[in-house]
Design a protein around this motif. Structure first.
Motif, short mmCIF file in Angstrom:
data_model
loop_
_atom_site.label_atom_id
_atom_site.label_comp_id
_atom_site.label_asym_id
_atom_site.label_seq_id
_atom_site.Cartn_x
_atom_site.Cartn_y
_atom_site.Cartn_z
N UNK A 37 0.82 -1.21 0.00
CA UNK A 37 0.00 0.00 0.00
C UNK A 37 0.86 1.27 0.00
N UNK A 38 2.12 1.14 -0.35
CA UNK A 38 3.02 2.30 -0.34
C UNK A 38 2.81 3.15 -1.60
N UNK A 39 2.64 4.47 -1.45
CA UNK A 39 2.57 5.34 -2.63
C UNK A 39 3.86 5.27 -3.44
N UNK A 40 3.73 5.47 -4.75
CA UNK A 40 4.88 5.44 -5.64
C UNK A 40 4.96 6.75 -6.42
N UNK B 211 -6.76 2.20 -6.39
CA UNK B 211 -5.59 3.06 -6.54
C UNK B 211 -6.02 4.41 -7.08
N UNK B 212 -5.55 5.47 -6.45
CA UNK B 212 -5.81 6.83 -6.91
C UNK B 212 -4.48 7.48 -7.30
N UNK B 213 -4.56 8.51 -8.10
CA UNK B 213 -3.36 9.28 -8.44
C UNK B 213 -3.53 10.71 -7.95
N UNK B 214 -2.42 11.29 -7.49
CA UNK B 214 -2.39 12.65 -6.98
C UNK B 214 -1.23 13.39 -7.64
N UNK C 270 4.55 16.44 -9.51
CA UNK C 270 4.86 15.04 -9.81
C UNK C 270 3.62 14.19 -9.54
N UNK C 271 3.39 13.20 -10.38
CA UNK C 271 2.26 12.31 -10.15
C UNK C 271 2.62 11.26 -9.11
N UNK C 272 1.72 11.08 -8.14
CA UNK C 272 1.88 10.06 -7.10
C UNK C 272 0.79 9.02 -7.31
#
Length: 213
Positions: free
Chosen positions: A23-26, A165-168, A173-175
């Motif tokens: 579950x770690x953001x990338x 999964x969501x993107x921020x 920068x995209x997370x």
């Protein structure tokens, strides 16, 4: 699932980073922006409080008020940084839980501790404490810190259908952030990583009727 079984699971070998990574953001670091700190990590703690709710077990999460440098508006466990009066992470977790959602320290039975987790963005080192209460507490919120309490049943939290999964965008920068979608709420970041370890421990120990009393 009883408190005794949860306590037993917590005394097994902890999966730690192997579970956190699910579950770690990338990316974990944004080069030149995060993860470079001139001071030691800030010791902090959270309380994963397992409570009876509608004939099942649930965890009360807090939705933080929408302000603050790093975590405003996010779903989290009650917790915060260690203060001078705290002699250890346990005291920090219990104190913060009482201050934020009004659960008296003496009503909480401690079941165990999960693996520490370091957050590069805020330079916090978090110790997750797991506790339980005999009955559902009457929550009293710190309005300066907590917008509301979100009670989530373990059966919903550990349901693969609720993992998304969501993107921020952070610092241009995209997370990419795995997490748990509960209703209109998305639980991600350190909170999701801590949940992942708790889930793996419980499922590894082959409890039947996960989340039920």
């Amino acid at each position: 699932m009883s408190s005794r079984k949860i306590r037993t699971a917590l005394y097994n070998v902890l999966p730690g980073e192997k579970a956190h990574c699910k579950m770690a953001p990338r990316p974990k670091y944004i080069a030149g922006i995060e993860g470079i700190h001139s001071t030691p990590p800030v010791n902090s703690a959270v309380l994963i409080l397992i409570v009876p709710y509608e004939n099942e077990l649930a965890i009360p999460f807090i939705k933080r008020v929408n302000r603050g440098k790093y975590h405003g508006g996010q779903i989290a466990f009650p917790g915060g940084k260690m203060e001078k009066e705290d002699t250890n992470a346990l005291q920090t977790a219990l104190r913060e839980c009482h201050e934020e959602i009004g659960v008296p320290e003496e009503k909480v039975s401690i079941l165990g501790v999960l693996s520490d987790i370091y957050i590069p963005l805020s330079n916090f080192n978090i110790t997750p404490i797991v506790g339980t209460t005999l009955k559902l507490p009457d929550f009293t919120l710190s309005r300066d810190e907590v917008e509301c309490v979100l009670l989530v049943k373990l059966s919903d939290l550990f349901n693969d259908k609720n993992k998304t999964t969501h993107s921020f965008v952070r610092h241009d920068h995209e997370i990419i952030a795995p997490g748990y979608t509960i209703g209109k709420n998305f639980i991600w970041g350190a909170t999701a990583m801590i949940i992942a370890e708790l889930e793996q421990l419980m499922k590894t120990n082959t409890f039947n009727h996960l989340g039920q009393l």
